[in-house]
Design a protein around this motif. Structure first.
Motif, mmCIF file in Angstrom:
data_model
loop_
_atom_site.group_PDB
_atom_site.id
_atom_site.type_symbol
_atom_site.label_atom_id
_atom_site.label_comp_id
_atom_site.label_asym_id
_atom_site.label_seq_id
_atom_site.Cartn_x
_atom_site.Cartn_y
_atom_site.Cartn_z
ATOM 1 N N LEU A 42 0.827 -1.224 0.000
ATOM 2 C CA LEU A 42 0.000 0.000 0.000
ATOM 3 C C LEU A 42 0.852 1.262 0.000
ATOM 4 C CD1 LEU A 42 -2.732 -0.703 2.709
ATOM 5 C CD2 LEU A 42 -3.079 -0.438 0.260
ATOM 6 N N ARG A 43 1.874 1.264 0.856
ATOM 7 C CA ARG A 43 2.771 2.404 0.997
ATOM 8 C C ARG A 43 4.196 1.877 1.054
ATOM 9 N NH1 ARG A 43 -0.735 5.969 1.284
ATOM 10 N NH2 ARG A 43 -2.163 6.713 2.788
ATOM 11 N N VAL A 44 5.111 2.681 0.507
ATOM 12 C CA VAL A 44 6.517 2.285 0.450
ATOM 13 C C VAL A 44 7.365 3.453 0.940
ATOM 14 C CG1 VAL A 44 8.390 1.521 -1.057
ATOM 15 C CG2 VAL A 44 6.045 0.824 -1.572
ATOM 16 N N GLU A 45 8.344 3.145 1.769
ATOM 17 C CA GLU A 45 9.328 4.147 2.195
ATOM 18 C C GLU A 45 10.694 3.634 1.771
ATOM 19 O OE1 GLU A 45 11.351 5.959 6.207
ATOM 20 O OE2 GLU A 45 9.326 5.156 6.356
ATOM 21 N N VAL A 46 11.402 4.458 0.986
ATOM 22 C CA VAL A 46 12.737 4.103 0.512
ATOM 23 C C VAL A 46 13.683 5.226 0.923
ATOM 24 C CG1 VAL A 46 14.179 3.539 -1.481
ATOM 25 C CG2 VAL A 46 11.763 2.873 -1.475
ATOM 26 N N ASP A 47 14.620 4.899 1.802
ATOM 27 C CA ASP A 47 15.600 5.878 2.293
ATOM 28 C C ASP A 47 14.940 7.176 2.763
ATOM 29 O OD1 ASP A 47 17.771 4.203 1.950
ATOM 30 O OD2 ASP A 47 18.219 4.933 -0.056
ATOM 31 N N VAL A 58 5.275 -2.235 -8.477
ATOM 32 C CA VAL A 58 4.327 -1.244 -7.972
ATOM 33 C C VAL A 58 4.563 0.088 -8.659
ATOM 34 C CG1 VAL A 58 3.994 -2.322 -5.701
ATOM 35 C CG2 VAL A 58 5.826 -0.697 -6.001
ATOM 36 N N GLN A 59 3.481 0.760 -8.958
ATOM 37 C CA GLN A 59 3.570 2.137 -9.440
ATOM 38 C C GLN A 59 3.220 3.014 -8.255
ATOM 39 O OE1 GLN A 59 1.091 2.016 -13.074
ATOM 40 N NE2 GLN A 59 2.986 2.639 -14.077
ATOM 41 N N VAL A 60 4.141 3.902 -7.932
ATOM 42 C CA VAL A 60 3.987 4.736 -6.741
ATOM 43 C C VAL A 60 4.055 6.211 -7.116
ATOM 44 C CG1 VAL A 60 4.956 2.992 -5.195
ATOM 45 C CG2 VAL A 60 6.466 4.689 -6.220
ATOM 46 N N THR A 61 3.515 7.009 -6.226
ATOM 47 C CA THR A 61 3.606 8.457 -6.341
ATOM 48 C C THR A 61 4.032 8.993 -4.983
ATOM 49 O OG1 THR A 61 2.428 10.455 -7.042
ATOM 50 C CG2 THR A 61 1.159 8.836 -5.806
ATOM 51 N N VAL A 62 4.640 10.151 -4.969
ATOM 52 C CA VAL A 62 5.078 10.749 -3.711
ATOM 53 C C VAL A 62 3.865 10.911 -2.805
ATOM 54 C CG1 VAL A 62 6.071 12.815 -2.651
ATOM 55 C CG2 VAL A 62 7.015 11.928 -4.795
ATOM 56 N N ASP A 63 4.002 10.493 -1.567
ATOM 57 C CA ASP A 63 2.912 10.576 -0.597
ATOM 58 C C ASP A 63 3.014 11.915 0.137
ATOM 59 O OD1 ASP A 63 0.704 9.843 0.835
ATOM 60 O OD2 ASP A 63 1.753 8.457 2.158
ATOM 61 N N LEU A 64 2.307 12.910 -0.388
ATOM 62 C CA LEU A 64 2.360 14.261 0.176
ATOM 63 C C LEU A 64 1.384 14.403 1.334
ATOM 64 C CD1 LEU A 64 2.325 16.292 -3.158
ATOM 65 C CD2 LEU A 64 4.288 15.832 -1.695
ATOM 66 N N HIS A 108 12.079 8.488 1.865
ATOM 67 C CA HIS A 108 11.122 9.057 0.912
ATOM 68 C C HIS A 108 9.848 8.219 0.959
ATOM 69 C CE1 HIS A 108 14.166 11.699 -0.814
ATOM 70 N NE2 HIS A 108 14.988 10.658 -0.748
ATOM 71 N N HIS A 109 8.706 8.888 1.128
ATOM 72 C CA HIS A 109 7.424 8.202 1.299
ATOM 73 C C HIS A 109 6.630 8.208 0.000
ATOM 74 C CE1 HIS A 109 7.891 8.026 5.682
ATOM 75 N NE2 HIS A 109 8.563 9.159 5.504
ATOM 76 N N TYR A 110 6.097 7.029 -0.349
ATOM 77 C CA TYR A 110 5.299 6.860 -1.559
ATOM 78 C C TYR A 110 4.036 6.091 -1.225
ATOM 79 C CZ TYR A 110 9.862 7.776 -3.650
ATOM 80 O OH TYR A 110 11.070 8.331 -3.976
ATOM 81 N N ARG A 111 3.002 6.334 -2.017
ATOM 82 C CA ARG A 111 1.798 5.519 -1.907
ATOM 83 C C ARG A 111 1.618 4.787 -3.221
ATOM 84 N NH1 ARG A 111 -2.494 7.210 -4.653
ATOM 85 N NH2 ARG A 111 -2.560 9.372 -5.297
ATOM 86 N N VAL A 112 1.108 3.572 -3.148
ATOM 87 C CA VAL A 112 0.865 2.769 -4.345
ATOM 88 C C VAL A 112 -0.349 3.360 -5.047
ATOM 89 C CG1 VAL A 112 0.296 0.468 -5.209
ATOM 90 C CG2 VAL A 112 1.925 0.734 -3.325
#
Length: 104
Positions: free
Chosen positions: A15-20, A62-68, A22-26
């Motif tokens: 559902l959500r991914v954090e990489v280093d 997964v296709q993600v976008t920045v989770d603002l 940086h927060h993203y939502r699927v």
């Protein structure tokens, strides 16, 4: 290797991914598949209770976008920040941990 955290549904779908940090939502339905791995190049012996985890690796695209944050979504330029990125994630089925294996 980047530090990766993944929040999933109860069924294990990202559902959500954090990489280093940086927060993203699927933003689209993720796709899962399994790949064979050359486990014998990674370990000397295959422990009896971990054999299923050594043969295949679980990969998610997964296709993600920045989770603002909610307030930031209204600001000018937020549309540019919301561009889709594609990530390939591998879940370690023995530990439950995640890694980014490809950042497209």
């Amino acid at each position: 290797m980047p530090n990766t955290q993944v929040m999933t549904t109860m069924a294990g779908q990202p559902l959500r991914v954090e990489v280093d940090g940086h927060h993203y939502r699927v933003a689209a339905d993720p796709v899962r598949w399994y790949e064979r791995r050359a486990w014998w190049t990674e370990v000397d012996r295959a422990p009896k209770d971990q054999c299923p985890y050594l043969v295949d690796r679980e990969v998610w695209q997964v296709q993600v976008t920045v989770d603002l944050p909610a307030g930031a979504r209204r600001r000018r330029g937020a549309v540019r920040d919301r561009e889709l990125r594609t990530l390939h994630l591998e879940r370690d089925r023995a530990t439950g941990g995640w890694d980014v294996v490809e950042n497209l």
